[in-house]
Design a protein around this motif. Structure first.
Motif, PDB file in Angstrom:
ATOM      1  N   PRO A  70      70.756 107.195  10.868  1.00 13.15           N
ATOM      2  CA  PRO A  70      70.250 106.534   9.665  1.00 13.15           C
ATOM      3  C   PRO A  70      68.744 106.719   9.495  1.00 13.15           C
ATOM      4  O   PRO A  70      67.978 106.562  10.450  1.00 13.15           O
ATOM      5  N   GLY A  71      68.352 107.095   8.288  1.00 14.11           N
ATOM      6  CA  GLY A  71      66.940 107.306   7.998  1.00 14.11           C
ATOM      7  C   GLY A  71      66.499 108.748   8.072  1.00 14.11           C
ATOM      8  O   GLY A  71      65.459 109.119   7.507  1.00 14.11           O
ATOM      9  N   ASP A  72      67.273 109.602   8.761  1.00 16.50           N
ATOM     10  CA  ASP A  72      66.933 111.021   8.800  1.00 16.50           C
ATOM     11  C   ASP A  72      67.142 111.634   7.418  1.00 16.50           C
ATOM     12  O   ASP A  72      68.012 111.196   6.655  1.00 16.50           O
ATOM     13  N   GLU A  73      66.368 112.664   7.117  1.00 15.19           N
ATOM     14  CA  GLU A  73      66.525 113.383   5.858  1.00 15.19           C
ATOM     15  C   GLU A  73      67.147 114.748   6.115  1.00 15.19           C
ATOM     16  O   GLU A  73      66.783 115.446   7.074  1.00 15.19           O
ATOM     17  N   VAL A  74      68.082 115.110   5.268  1.00 16.00           N
ATOM     18  CA  VAL A  74      68.742 116.404   5.351  1.00 16.00           C
ATOM     19  C   VAL A  74      68.608 117.080   3.989  1.00 16.00           C
ATOM     20  O   VAL A  74      69.013 116.525   2.963  1.00 16.00           O
ATOM     21  N   ILE A  75      68.036 118.269   3.979  1.00 13.96           N
ATOM     22  CA  ILE A  75      67.783 119.004   2.739  1.00 13.96           C
ATOM     23  C   ILE A  75      68.943 119.945   2.456  1.00 13.96           C
ATOM     24  O   ILE A  75      69.414 120.654   3.354  1.00 13.96           O
ATOM     25  N   MET A  76      69.392 119.967   1.217  1.00 13.41           N
ATOM     26  CA  MET A  76      70.490 120.850   0.804  1.00 13.41           C
ATOM     27  C   MET A  76      70.437 121.047  -0.699  1.00 13.41           C
ATOM     28  O   MET A  76      69.757 120.301  -1.412  1.00 13.41           O
ATOM     29  N   PRO A  77      71.176 122.026  -1.231  1.00 16.18           N
ATOM     30  CA  PRO A  77      71.241 122.178  -2.680  1.00 16.18           C
ATOM     31  C   PRO A  77      72.095 121.078  -3.300  1.00 16.18           C
ATOM     32  O   PRO A  77      73.039 120.582  -2.672  1.00 16.18           O
ATOM     33  N   SER A  78      71.772 120.704  -4.515  1.00 18.64           N
ATOM     34  CA  SER A  78      72.628 119.778  -5.256  1.00 18.64           C
ATOM     35  C   SER A  78      73.853 120.499  -5.789  1.00 18.64           C
ATOM     36  O   SER A  78      74.905 119.883  -5.975  1.00 18.64           O
ATOM     37  N   TYR A  79      73.736 121.786  -5.993  1.00 19.52           N
ATOM     38  CA  TYR A  79      74.852 122.587  -6.503  1.00 19.52           C
ATOM     39  C   TYR A  79      75.729 123.015  -5.329  1.00 19.52           C
ATOM     40  O   TYR A  79      75.562 124.100  -4.750  1.00 19.52           O
ATOM     41  N   THR A  80      76.651 122.149  -4.946  1.00 23.83           N
ATOM     42  CA  THR A  80      77.564 122.426  -3.850  1.00 23.83           C
ATOM     43  C   THR A  80      78.729 121.457  -3.925  1.00 23.83           C
ATOM     44  O   THR A  80      78.733 120.508  -4.720  1.00 23.83           O
ATOM     45  N   PHE A  81      79.728 121.682  -3.077  1.00 28.21           N
ATOM     46  CA  PHE A  81      80.875 120.780  -3.004  1.00 28.21           C
ATOM     47  C   PHE A  81      80.477 119.515  -2.251  1.00 28.21           C
ATOM     48  O   PHE A  81      79.578 119.526  -1.403  1.00 28.21           O
ATOM     49  N   VAL A  82      81.171 118.432  -2.535  1.00 25.65           N
ATOM     50  CA  VAL A  82      80.806 117.124  -1.995  1.00 25.65           C
ATOM     51  C   VAL A  82      80.825 117.077  -0.470  1.00 25.65           C
ATOM     52  O   VAL A  82      80.065 116.324   0.145  1.00 25.65           O
ATOM     53  N   SER A  83      81.662 117.898   0.187  1.00 24.90           N
ATOM     54  CA  SER A  83      81.733 117.868   1.645  1.00 24.90           C
ATOM     55  C   SER A  83      80.394 118.191   2.297  1.00 24.90           C
ATOM     56  O   SER A  83      80.083 117.667   3.377  1.00 24.90           O
ATOM     57  N   THR A  84      79.604 119.061   1.662  1.00 23.80           N
ATOM     58  CA  THR A  84      78.309 119.429   2.226  1.00 23.80           C
ATOM     59  C   THR A  84      77.448 118.198   2.433  1.00 23.80           C
ATOM     60  O   THR A  84      76.787 118.044   3.471  1.00 23.80           O
ATOM     61  N   ALA A  85      77.458 117.302   1.470  1.00 24.71           N
ATOM     62  CA  ALA A  85      76.650 116.086   1.558  1.00 24.71           C
ATOM     63  C   ALA A  85      77.345 114.980   2.338  1.00 24.71           C
ATOM     64  O   ALA A  85      76.720 114.263   3.121  1.00 24.71           O
ATOM     65  N   ASN A  86      78.643 114.830   2.128  1.00 24.85           N
ATOM     66  CA  ASN A  86      79.391 113.746   2.765  1.00 24.85           C
ATOM     67  C   ASN A  86      79.238 113.737   4.274  1.00 24.85           C
ATOM     68  O   ASN A  86      79.101 112.675   4.896  1.00 24.85           O
ATOM     69  N   ALA A  87      79.298 114.915   4.882  1.00 26.20           N
ATOM     70  CA  ALA A  87      79.248 115.002   6.342  1.00 26.20           C
ATOM     71  C   ALA A  87      77.994 114.360   6.908  1.00 26.20           C
ATOM     72  O   ALA A  87      78.028 113.754   7.989  1.00 26.20           O
ATOM     73  N   PHE A  88      76.896 114.449   6.171  1.00 25.74           N
ATOM     74  CA  PHE A  88      75.621 113.924   6.655  1.00 25.74           C
ATOM     75  C   PHE A  88      75.386 112.503   6.167  1.00 25.74           C
ATOM     76  O   PHE A  88      74.793 111.687   6.881  1.00 25.74           O
ATOM     77  N   ALA A  89      75.894 112.199   4.974  1.00 29.18           N
ATOM     78  CA  ALA A  89      75.805 110.827   4.479  1.00 29.18           C
ATOM     79  C   ALA A  89      76.593 109.879   5.383  1.00 29.18           C
ATOM     80  O   ALA A  89      76.200 108.720   5.589  1.00 29.18           O
ATOM     81  N   LEU A  90      77.697 110.360   5.931  1.00 28.40           N
ATOM     82  CA  LEU A  90      78.497 109.539   6.838  1.00 28.40           C
ATOM     83  C   LEU A  90      77.715 109.127   8.088  1.00 28.40           C
ATOM     84  O   LEU A  90      78.015 108.110   8.708  1.00 28.40           O
TER      85      LEU A  90
END
Length: 379
Positions: A70-90
């Motif tokens: 919690p609190g870490d930042e992960v940089i990624m494109p917004s143009y991607t499938f939800v799994s790319t973000a979900n894995a790190f948001a979890l």
């Protein structure tokens, strides 16, 4: 109707799946699972390849290996499938979305540099359409800041960047074997690619529900036990058997898809010049894999009219991602860093055309002719 996608099928899958069904072991890491993993470790190559139930699962393991908290930042494109973000948001990460390059729809390395803070823990790149991101610049930024790079190469199997397989350049990589990808393990499936040897042992533990079971089966410990947190990330032997039937024809599948992609290009390039729509751009240092053929029209309204027209002509064409930063969950999970110069506008223009292993020139002719008629009518 010309389908947008038909799952790849070679004919080799059936005997292997039946063989697996009749074997005394149908859980994970059986003989077919080991064969598949060895194939990837040899052909990519990488330190370790581990089959997973999905690319989503491989991304979740990657987030754990990266120690995202919690609190870490992960940089990624917004143009991607939800799994790319979900894995790190979890894992409690704050997602930092950045803009893409207009030409490739891949993450913009300069925008990554600008988004870095002392809280940045990882950069996640997405090789859109099997076309490589600018990995030299991405890796340079990561080295400067001491952060990990994770390649979401869900669409990238058989693609290359300067002669290196996609997924093997960052610290960790992931593939998808979903039915919409170039290769499938029976509808779902994935692969974790480990390029940094320090992650191998922990990845095996996470994948085996937090136990050292893999070491036990190699005879490295006399019994296995719970040693860390983890989950159940092993695919069954039937999935591996199905995939093995495709890996035996990996080059054939790749060449056929590249041929279909080139056929689209030859038929649509003159129309694009005449009617002012755009076709994919492949950088000189990339070898793509024929995963996707798309075109970009003037705006969202024209795209919707074209999708409807093609449907009336018996052609199923689809749009792709809605940018994650504009979604309800995306607004909660993170923020967009910098200006959205290309992500939203280009995503609204993009239209994907039918492409699968086995599509013929006659089908591509139908698609191209329908597109031409649409633009003549629009003029």
């Amino acid at each position: 109707m010309i389908n947008f996608n038909i799952p790849p099928y070679t004919g080799n899958e059936e005997p292997y799946v039946i063989q697996a069904m009749r074997s005394p072991k149908i859980s994970g890491d059986g003989s077919f699972g080991k064969q598949c993993q060895q194939w990837f470790e040899t052909h990519l190559p990488c330190h370790k390849a581990l089959l997973t139930p999905s690319c989503t699962a491989a991304l979740e393991i990657s987030a754990m290996l990266a120690g995202i908290a919690p609190g870490d930042e992960v940089i990624m494109p917004s143009y991607t499938f939800v799994s790319t973000a979900n894995a790190f948001a979890l894992r409690g990460a704050n997602i930092v979305f950045v803009d893409v390059q207009q030409e490739t729809m891949n993450i913009d390395a300069e925008r990554v540099r600008e988004a870095m803070t002392d809280k940045t823990k990882a950069i996640v790149v997405v090789h859109y359409a099997g076309v490589a991101c600018d990995m030299d610049r991405i890796m340079a930024v990561a080295r400067e800041q001491g952060v990990l790079v994770i390649e979401d190469a869900a669409q990238g199997m058989m693609g290359e960047y300067k002669g290196r397989a996609l997924g093997t350049i960052g610290h960790l990589g992931t593939y998808s074997f979903h039915e919409t990808k170039n290769y499938t393990s029976g509808g779902e499936g994935g692969l974790l690619i480990i390029n940094d040897a320090r992650f191998v042992e922990k990845a095996e533990v996470i994948r085996e529900k937090g136990t050292n079971r893999s070491q036990f089966f190699r005879g490295q410990v006399d019994k296995y036990t719970w040693v860390d947190t983890g989950s159940s990330y092993l695919p069954g032997e039937l999935q591996a058997a199905y995939l093995w039937g495709q890996l035996e024809k990996a080059d054939e599948i790749n060449q056929q898809r590249l041929g279909a992609w080139s056929c689209y290009w030859e038929k649509l390039q003159p129309l694009a010049e005449k009617h002012a729509f755009s076709l994919p751009m492949i950088p000189a240092d990339c070898r793509h894999n024929g995963h996707m053929f798309y075109l970009k029209v003037a705006n969202l309204e024209e795209r919707q009219r074209l999708i409807g027209y093609l449907k009336d002509c018996g052609v199923m064409a689809v749009f792709h991602y809605v940018p994650l930063h504009s979604s309800p969950a995306g607004r909660k999970a993170g923020r967009f860093a910098g200006a959205d110069r290309h992500t939203t506008r280009e995503s609204e223009r993009l239209l994907r055309l039918p492409l699968w292993y086995g599509i013929g020139e006659a089908d591509i002719d139908v698609v191209a002719e329908a597109i031409e008629r649409f633009f003549i009518a629009e003029a």
